[in-house]
Design a protein around this motif. Structure first.
Motif, mmCIF file in Angstrom:
data_model
loop_
_atom_site.group_PDB
_atom_site.id
_atom_site.type_symbol
_atom_site.label_atom_id
_atom_site.label_comp_id
_atom_site.label_asym_id
_atom_site.label_seq_id
_atom_site.Cartn_x
_atom_site.Cartn_y
_atom_site.Cartn_z
ATOM 1 N N ILE A 27 0.828 -1.209 0.000
ATOM 2 C CA ILE A 27 0.000 0.000 0.000
ATOM 3 C C ILE A 27 0.857 1.251 0.000
ATOM 4 C CG2 ILE A 27 -1.832 1.217 1.252
ATOM 5 C CD1 ILE A 27 -2.663 -1.439 2.425
ATOM 6 N N THR A 28 2.009 1.188 0.669
ATOM 7 C CA THR A 28 2.882 2.361 0.787
ATOM 8 C C THR A 28 4.115 2.271 -0.101
ATOM 9 O OG1 THR A 28 3.983 1.317 2.690
ATOM 10 C CG2 THR A 28 2.111 2.762 3.155
ATOM 11 N N ALA A 29 4.203 1.255 -0.926
ATOM 12 C CA ALA A 29 5.372 1.123 -1.804
ATOM 13 C C ALA A 29 5.343 2.179 -2.908
ATOM 14 C CB ALA A 29 5.415 -0.285 -2.410
ATOM 15 N N ASP A 30 6.456 2.283 -3.635
ATOM 16 C CA ASP A 30 6.548 3.274 -4.704
ATOM 17 C C ASP A 30 5.529 3.005 -5.807
ATOM 18 O OD1 ASP A 30 8.588 4.475 -3.327
ATOM 19 O OD2 ASP A 30 10.177 3.404 -4.415
ATOM 20 N N LYS A 31 5.284 1.748 -6.115
ATOM 21 C CA LYS A 31 4.335 1.377 -7.171
ATOM 22 C C LYS A 31 3.044 0.855 -6.537
ATOM 23 C CE LYS A 31 6.238 -0.842 -10.589
ATOM 24 N NZ LYS A 31 7.007 -1.869 -11.339
ATOM 25 N N ALA A 32 2.512 1.628 -5.579
ATOM 26 C CA ALA A 32 1.342 1.170 -4.829
ATOM 27 C C ALA A 32 0.134 0.979 -5.738
ATOM 28 C CB ALA A 32 1.016 2.168 -3.709
#
Length: 523
Positions: A27-32
């Motif tokens: 959810i908080t990744a760069d590619k969310a």
């Protein structure tokens, strides 16, 4: 061994906690957004009872919101989601036709147990944010229908022993579900009806349409609430005599599904479930039946719905004021500050201040000026002597009220009566002090009968002494809060008793030795 086992369990808990936090990393990744599109495909497949998906199926079914990504990018994202624990993978052998295909990495993916929990939680969270408070007239109709069905079922078995427990259980389960939904929506409406009037950015056409829809919605709900509440209340009154036995039979039926246990545990489980059903029935009655100390919740909801209409009108009036371009004092001062900042010099700023705040000679006004203080009208207010301004002139713009002056009332008799009352109260209080502040140790049992003033003073002294006492056997010595008296309270034997008679009753308790003296005598 015990210690080793405990350490191993704690380590397993830490690993489980770390794994559960990894489930939310997409959810908080760069590619969310990319990861959420993939997880949306697997959530849809779960609803469609599809067991597993291939990367090409994910690529074809996902809502990417733009150009399609490369399949290698999708495969990399699926592998990363598997590492985080949202997905589970297994080798795909169904499409292997050559030796090269066998050695090439091909996987089938499905939602893991943790991934299902995360998707369910995110869906519930999004639904809660989108949820709007609503008043359910359909729920009132369902509650009325189920109560009447339960009444007919009890009418078929007047004794209450031959009742169809399974059918009664089903009716009450449906009733609880519908009622909980009604109560939850009503609570959300009562808490957020003011916030639902989002009229700040609406234009005139949308405002009129929204006002009409909301008022019609509230009128329809209140009419249905009044009509249904009376019928539901009558049905609840008729069911009140026999419902307790029905609830007990339902509790016994539920307790049979509990884990095997002895007779005492089964009886406790039956009693616990019976208490739960009685509490639910009490809550249902509290919604539609009034008690001795509270109105029914349906009446409170009806009042809150009625109050929403004035709130709507107030919001409309506030919006009209904003649209009319009315400025407040803070906006005026901000504009004035900008004008001062734009002045070229002090002379311009002084002229602006005189114009803005009317700092001009005003000796030509008809004010009460003392003799010998008459000055020309051209005199600056900085050089002129000060004037005494009537506060009423500053507050209302006029020195005296308009119309005839009110007649002056003679209050001398009232003042004299108040003086006599204060003197009498002071005399009584002083007499009470002389009655108790003798300076000699006195047993509480020997105080005899006290008048109301002396008893009030005694209670005050006793309260201040007991507030300082940490132990019932402790002797207390302290000065009173007003600083006029010094007291010493010494407890006697635990079985001793003292009684103090007053005009309002008898005050009794453990006997103490009381010493009260004026502070100046102790000094």
């Amino acid at each position: 061994m015990e210690t080793t086992s405990q350490w191993r369990t704690a380590g397993q808990d830490e690993v489980s906690l770390a794994a559960s936090t990894d489930l939310f990393r997409h959810i908080t990744a760069d590619k969310a957004m990319f990861y959420r599109a993939i997880m949306g495909v697997f959530a849809a497949a779960k609803r469609q009872y599809r067991l597993q998906l291939r990367p090409d199926e994910v690529l074809a079914e996902a809502d990417w919101g733009g150009a399609l990504p490369a399949q290698e990018e999708v495969v990399t994202a699926l592998a990363q989601l598997s590492v985080w624990g949202n997905l589970e993978s297994q080798p795909d052998m169904a499409r292997v036709s050559t030796l090269n295909d066998y050695y090439r990495a091909r996987f089938l993916y499905r939602l893991s147990r943790g991934g299902e929990a995360v998707e369910a939680g995110l869906e519930a969270f999004a639904h809660s944010l989108r949820h709007r408070a609503e008043l359910q007239t359909v729920a009132l109709e369902d509650i009325d229908g189920r109560l009447q069905a339960l009444q007919r079922l009890l009418g078929e078995a007047p004794s209450g022993e031959d009742i169809d427990v399974a059918k009664a259980h089903e009716i009450l389960r449906d009733l609880v579900r519908v009622f909980e939904d009604l109560a939850g929506n009503a609570q959300a409406f009562m808490a957020g009806v003011a916030r639902s009037l989002e009229l700040q950015q609406a234009d005139a056409t949308a405002l009129v349409a929204y006002k009409r829809r909301l008022i019609e919605y509230l009128e329809r709900f209140m009419a249905d609430l009044i009509r249904r509440s009376d019928a539901i209340a009558r049905t609840l009154h008729e069911l009140a005599q026999s419902i307790d036995g029905v609830l007990r039979q339902i509790a016994e039926r539920e307790a049979r599904d509990a884990a095997p246990a002895d007779a005492d545990e089964r009886a406790d489980e039956t009693r616990r479930r019976w208490d739960i059903w009685r509490e639910r029935w009490k809550g249902l009655c509290g919604w539609f039946l009034s008690s001795s100390n509270a109105l029914p919740q349906a009446e409170l909801l009806r009042a809150r719905a009625r109050a929403a209409i004035p709130q709507l009108l107030g919001a409309i009036a506030a919006m009209n004021e904003r649209r009319s371009g009315r400025s407040d004092r803070s906006a005026d001062f901000r504009a004035l500050a900008q004008w001062f900042a734009a002045c070229d010099g002090d002379d311009d700023a002084h002229r602006l201040a005189r114009a803005a705040f009317a700092l001009q000679p005003a000796r030509h006004f008809s004010l009460d000026v003392a003799a010998g203080e008459d000055v020309p009208a051209s005199t600056s207010w900085l050089d002129a002597p000060p004037l005494t301004i009537n506060p009423r002139l500053r507050e209302y713009g006029e020195a005296a009220p308009r119309g005839p002056l009110a007649s002056v009332r003679d209050r001398s008799r009232g003042r004299a009566l108040m003086a006599l009352q204060l003197a009498e109260e002071s005399r009584q209080v002083e007499a009470a002090r002389r009655r108790l502040a003798t300076g000699r140790p006195t047993l509480l049992s020997e105080l005899g009968e006290l008048d109301p003033q002396a008893f009030e003073l005694f209670l005050g002294l006793l309260g201040e002494a007991l507030a300082e006492q940490a132990d019932p056997e402790q002797t207390v010595e302290r000065q009173t809060g007003d600083g006029l008296l010094y007291l010493c309270l010494e407890p006697l034997a635990a079985d001793s008793r003292a009684q103090i008679r007053t005009p309002v009753g008898v005050f009794s308790g453990r006997d103490h030795l009381l010493t009260v003296r004026p502070t100046r005598e102790r000094a």
